[in-house]
Every structure is written in C-alpha cells, then in structure tokens.
Motif scaffolding. Structure first.
Motif, PDB file in Angstrom:
ATOM      1  N   LEU A   1      -2.316   1.636 -11.631  1.00 44.07           N
ATOM      2  CA  LEU A   1      -2.186   1.792 -10.180  1.00 44.07           C
ATOM      3  C   LEU A   1      -3.476   1.433  -9.450  1.00 44.07           C
ATOM      4  CD1 LEU A   1      -0.047   5.051  -9.927  1.00 44.07           C
ATOM      5  CD2 LEU A   1       0.674   2.690  -9.459  1.00 44.07           C
TER       6      LEU A   1
ATOM      7  N   CYS B   1      -3.536  -2.299  -9.313  1.00 39.24           N
ATOM      8  CA  CYS B   1      -2.536  -2.735  -8.348  1.00 39.24           C
ATOM      9  C   CYS B   1      -3.033  -2.511  -6.925  1.00 39.24           C
ATOM     10  CB  CYS B   1      -1.232  -1.976  -8.583  1.00 39.24           C
ATOM     11  SG  CYS B   1       0.109  -2.473  -7.484  1.00 39.24           S
ATOM     12  N   SER B   2      -3.605  -1.356  -6.679  1.00 37.61           N
ATOM     13  CA  SER B   2      -4.123  -1.017  -5.357  1.00 37.61           C
ATOM     14  C   SER B   2      -5.211  -2.002  -4.927  1.00 37.61           C
ATOM     15  CB  SER B   2      -4.672   0.413  -5.374  1.00 37.61           C
ATOM     16  OG  SER B   2      -5.161   0.773  -4.118  1.00 37.61           O
ATOM     17  N   ARG B   3      -6.091  -2.327  -5.847  1.00 40.17           N
ATOM     18  CA  ARG B   3      -7.169  -3.271  -5.552  1.00 40.17           C
ATOM     19  C   ARG B   3      -6.587  -4.652  -5.220  1.00 40.17           C
ATOM     20  NH1 ARG B   3     -10.438  -1.729  -9.142  1.00 40.17           N
ATOM     21  NH2 ARG B   3      -9.654  -2.929 -10.891  1.00 40.17           N
TER      22      ARG B   3
ATOM     23  N   ALA C   1       0.818  -1.212   0.000  1.00 39.99           N
ATOM     24  CA  ALA C   1       0.000   0.000   0.000  1.00 39.99           C
ATOM     25  C   ALA C   1       0.856   1.268   0.000  1.00 39.99           C
ATOM     26  CB  ALA C   1      -0.976  -0.013   1.170  1.00 39.99           C
TER      27      ALA C   1
ATOM     28  N   TRP D   1       0.166  -9.606  -7.805  1.00 37.79           N
ATOM     29  CA  TRP D   1       0.118  -8.466  -8.695  1.00 37.79           C
ATOM     30  C   TRP D   1       1.265  -8.507  -9.689  1.00 37.79           C
ATOM     31  CZ3 TRP D   1      -2.030  -4.815 -11.210  1.00 37.79           C
ATOM     32  CH2 TRP D   1      -1.282  -3.794 -11.746  1.00 37.79           C
TER      33      TRP D   1
ATOM     34  N   VAL E   1       2.415   1.765  -3.550  1.00 37.50           N
ATOM     35  CA  VAL E   1       1.421   2.181  -4.547  1.00 37.50           C
ATOM     36  C   VAL E   1       0.986   3.620  -4.273  1.00 37.50           C
ATOM     37  CG1 VAL E   1      -0.871   1.710  -5.502  1.00 37.50           C
ATOM     38  CG2 VAL E   1       0.686  -0.185  -4.995  1.00 37.50           C
ATOM     39  N   ASN E   2       0.796   3.972  -3.018  1.00 41.80           N
ATOM     40  CA  ASN E   2       0.427   5.353  -2.676  1.00 41.80           C
ATOM     41  C   ASN E   2       1.500   6.336  -3.116  1.00 41.80           C
ATOM     42  OD1 ASN E   2      -2.040   4.676  -1.607  1.00 41.80           O
ATOM     43  ND2 ASN E   2      -1.302   4.546   0.493  1.00 41.80           N
TER      44      ASN E   2
ATOM     45  N   ARG F   1      -4.997  -4.573  -1.741  1.00 46.11           N
ATOM     46  CA  ARG F   1      -6.040  -4.581  -0.688  1.00 46.11           C
ATOM     47  C   ARG F   1      -6.657  -5.964  -0.508  1.00 46.11           C
ATOM     48  NH1 ARG F   1      -7.876   0.008  -3.203  1.00 46.11           N
ATOM     49  NH2 ARG F   1      -9.673  -1.108  -4.011  1.00 46.11           N
TER      50      ARG F   1
ATOM     51  N   PHE G   1       0.923   6.868  -6.763  1.00 47.30           N
ATOM     52  CA  PHE G   1      -0.247   7.736  -6.968  1.00 47.30           C
ATOM     53  C   PHE G   1       0.136   9.195  -6.709  1.00 47.30           C
ATOM     54  CE2 PHE G   1      -3.390   4.159  -6.377  1.00 47.30           C
ATOM     55  CZ  PHE G   1      -4.105   4.388  -7.544  1.00 47.30           C
TER      56      PHE G   1
END
Length: 132
Positions: free
Chosen positions: A67, A70-72, A31, A80, A34-35, A75, A38
């Motif tokens: 992204l 990837c985020s999904r 997380a 991935w 990925v953040n 979570r 973003f």
C-alpha cells in the motif's frame, strides 16, 4: 456493547474494503481507494489486538509495504500494478477483517476505531507505522 456489530454494518464495511481491493488489483488505484485499504489494514490490526489475538505480523507488513508503494505511485501519477505478494497479503487481511468485524464485540470495534483515528492524526504529523 458485548454484541457484535449489526450484520448490515459488517456487510457495508466489508463491501467498501473488497471494492477498494478490486480497484487496486485492476490497476485503478486512487488516493481514496488506497486510504480505504490502509484504514482496513490498521483497523484489522487493532481489532485483532483488542480480541487478544497475536496478529500475523508478516502479512500486515507485506500488505502495508504494498500500500505504501501504491500510495507513492498514485501521488506521483505513475502507473501502478499490485505485486502478487501484496495481493495475497491484502486478501488475507481482508478475509481476517471480515471475520473480526462479524465476531468482535462492538466495544472492541469502537476501541479499534479510536486507535485508528489517533494513528491517522499521528501519521498526518509524520509518525511512522504502528506495526512492529
């Protein structure tokens, strides 16, 4: 405020983004990683607008979609892998980010950061992407 950011700051910000991208490409997305990407994506969008340049909308959309996926997956605890189109788009965004960080006046960076904080607040409340 008309001068660009200090070179050490530019290098540190660039290194954070490139390290995050390397982790995602290697399949080690988390997380925070990925953040970070973003943040780089939207900061680059806002910097480019602040410099009076027209952003390459398709590269930004492609990077954002990669992204989001990837985020999904992160979570949901799923494996991935970054698709080639997403990798290419993210590499383009990071190269543009490096360029803009090096040449944008500090006031443009400050305004882009203000917009990024506002976007983060809106996104936390469920607002959609800021990209057209």
């Amino acid at each position: 405020m008309l001068l660009p950011l200090p070179a050490a700051t530019v290098r540190a910000l660039s290194l954070e983004s490139h390290t995050a991208l390397a982790a995602v490409i290697a399949g080690h997305a988390t997380a925070p990683v990925v953040n970070r990407l973003f943040k780089t994506l939207y900061l680059t969008w806002f910097l480019q607008q602040g410099m009076g340049e027209l952003p390459e909308t398709e590269a930004f959309r492609s990077a954002e979609a990669a992204l989001m996926l990837c985020s999904r997956c992160v979570r949901e605890g799923r494996e991935w892998r970054l698709a080639e189109a997403g990798r290419v788009a993210l590499c383009r965004i990071l190269a543009l980010n490096d360029h803009l960080l090096a040449c944008a006046p500090a006031h443009c960076h400050a305004e882009a950061m203000r917009r990024l904080r506002k976007l983060a607040t809106l996104r936390a409340l469920g607002a959609p992407s800021d990209l057209p």
